[in-house]
Design a protein around this motif. Structure first.
Motif, mmCIF file in Angstrom:
data_model
loop_
_atom_site.group_PDB
_atom_site.id
_atom_site.type_symbol
_atom_site.label_atom_id
_atom_site.label_comp_id
_atom_site.label_asym_id
_atom_site.label_seq_id
_atom_site.Cartn_x
_atom_site.Cartn_y
_atom_site.Cartn_z
ATOM 1 N N ASP A 85 14.624 -14.435 5.568
ATOM 2 C CA ASP A 85 15.477 -13.607 4.671
ATOM 3 C C ASP A 85 16.653 -13.026 5.576
ATOM 4 O O ASP A 85 18.096 -13.089 5.233
ATOM 5 C CB ASP A 85 14.760 -12.258 4.453
ATOM 6 C CG ASP A 85 14.105 -12.648 2.877
ATOM 7 O OD1 ASP A 85 14.096 -13.990 2.616
ATOM 8 O OD2 ASP A 85 13.497 -11.837 2.515
ATOM 9 N N VAL A 143 11.044 -2.834 4.568
ATOM 10 C CA VAL A 143 10.877 -4.133 4.390
ATOM 11 C C VAL A 143 10.044 -4.640 5.290
ATOM 12 O O VAL A 143 10.217 -4.787 6.559
ATOM 13 C CB VAL A 143 12.257 -4.884 4.158
ATOM 14 C CG1 VAL A 143 11.849 -6.399 3.855
ATOM 15 C CG2 VAL A 143 12.985 -4.463 2.919
ATOM 16 N N ASP A 144 9.053 -5.260 4.813
ATOM 17 C CA ASP A 144 7.988 -5.923 6.123
ATOM 18 C C ASP A 144 8.724 -7.167 6.937
ATOM 19 O O ASP A 144 9.712 -7.875 6.369
ATOM 20 C CB ASP A 144 6.815 -6.561 5.348
ATOM 21 C CG ASP A 144 7.073 -7.516 4.697
ATOM 22 O OD1 ASP A 144 6.291 -8.797 4.841
ATOM 23 O OD2 ASP A 144 7.840 -7.530 3.523
ATOM 24 N N CYS A 168 6.726 -3.417 2.358
ATOM 25 C CA CYS A 168 6.341 -4.621 1.371
ATOM 26 C C CYS A 168 7.604 -5.279 1.110
ATOM 27 O O CYS A 168 8.626 -4.987 1.768
ATOM 28 C CB CYS A 168 5.929 -4.136 0.041
ATOM 29 S SG CYS A 168 6.767 -2.604 -0.628
ATOM 30 N N ASP A 169 7.631 -6.460 0.427
ATOM 31 C CA ASP A 169 8.877 -7.121 0.144
ATOM 32 C C ASP A 169 9.842 -6.307 -0.564
ATOM 33 O O ASP A 169 9.538 -5.185 -1.043
ATOM 34 C CB ASP A 169 8.634 -8.743 -0.432
ATOM 35 C CG ASP A 169 8.147 -8.390 -1.853
ATOM 36 O OD1 ASP A 169 8.071 -7.393 -2.560
ATOM 37 O OD2 ASP A 169 7.884 -9.543 -2.374
ATOM 38 N N LEU A 170 11.162 -6.698 -0.612
ATOM 39 C CA LEU A 170 12.340 -5.906 -1.254
ATOM 40 C C LEU A 170 11.979 -5.591 -2.701
ATOM 41 O O LEU A 170 12.040 -4.440 -3.086
ATOM 42 C CB LEU A 170 13.496 -6.542 -0.940
ATOM 43 C CG LEU A 170 14.772 -5.678 -1.075
ATOM 44 C CD1 LEU A 170 14.929 -4.572 -0.276
ATOM 45 C CD2 LEU A 170 16.195 -6.499 -0.697
ATOM 46 N N HIS A 180 8.964 -10.878 5.707
ATOM 47 C CA HIS A 180 9.935 -11.316 4.985
ATOM 48 C C HIS A 180 11.262 -11.321 5.116
ATOM 49 O O HIS A 180 12.146 -12.067 5.406
ATOM 50 C CB HIS A 180 10.227 -10.449 3.523
ATOM 51 C CG HIS A 180 8.777 -10.812 2.766
ATOM 52 N ND1 HIS A 180 7.630 -10.175 2.487
ATOM 53 C CD2 HIS A 180 8.780 -11.650 1.391
ATOM 54 C CE1 HIS A 180 6.686 -10.618 1.814
ATOM 55 N NE2 HIS A 180 7.557 -11.744 0.952
#
Length: 197
Positions: free
Chosen positions: A176, A166-167, A76-78, A170
């Motif tokens: 990012d 982290v995906d 998932c995101d951070l 992102h």
């Protein structure tokens, strides 16, 4: 959720996705509130891990089959990754989920100074946080170690130090990684190949 045993070409087809839940807005759950969302999922996953679930019939096994499963990567995101794994926010004093480097030492690029986190330590301090007799004690543990309890830790095999990712959407596609290289680490000055992507 997706089943990683499926071939990649069908893994993300609509009929092969499992919607675990939807968290109502307008904002994300606060701190450990995510545990209320995770608890029913972890209850089911423990059943699949401990005894398995028997299906009376499947397309390949007409006489039935017992199925076991485990959740390994949390992708998932951070901010969500930190919250679901029990880590402090990435802008906190304990900013790194891989080592014990502190925020004031963020510019220390000597890897020999980066004492790695371990699953055993993570579980220990998360359990101390969970079992603390007061919110004051919880805050003290969290401030010292940057860890709180996550329902995912009820899964005996789950290692937050290895399984929290982290995906790529992102990290790469939304820029990012570029932002970290250029703006945070100062690795790229002026125009770069990133500008032309």
């Amino acid at each position: 959720m997706v089943c990683l045993n499926l071939p990649p070409e069908i893994r993300y087809d609509f009929e092969n996705l499992f919607l675990v839940g939807i968290i109502p807005g307008p904002g994300a759950p606060l701190l450990e509130q995510i545990n209320h969302v995770l608890k029913p999922l972890v209850d089911d996953l423990l059943l699949f891990w401990n005894s398995g679930v028997y299906y009376a019939s499947t397309p390949n096994h007409r006489n039935g089959r017992c199925v076991w499963c485990a959740v390994i990567p949390l992708i998932c995101d951070l901010p969500a990754a930190r919250q679901m794994s029990g880590y402090a926010h990435f802008s906190s004093h304990h900013f790194c989920s891989m080592c014990w480097l502190r925020l004031e030492d963020i510019n220390d690029l000597d890897r020999s100074h980066w004492l790695p986190r371990t699953c055993q330590e993570h579980r220990h301090w998360a359990e101390q946080w969970r079992n603390a007799p007061s919110e004051k004690e919880r805050k003290k543990i969290f401030d010292m170690h940057g860890l709180r309890w996550s329902e995912l830790l009820r899964l005996p095999y789950w290692d937050p130090t290895l399984f929290t990712l982290v995906d790529s959407m992102h990290a790469m596609f939304l820029g990012d990684f570029k932002r970290h290289c250029r703006d945070i680490w100062g690795c790229m000055g002026g125009s770069s190949a990133w500008d032309h992507k």
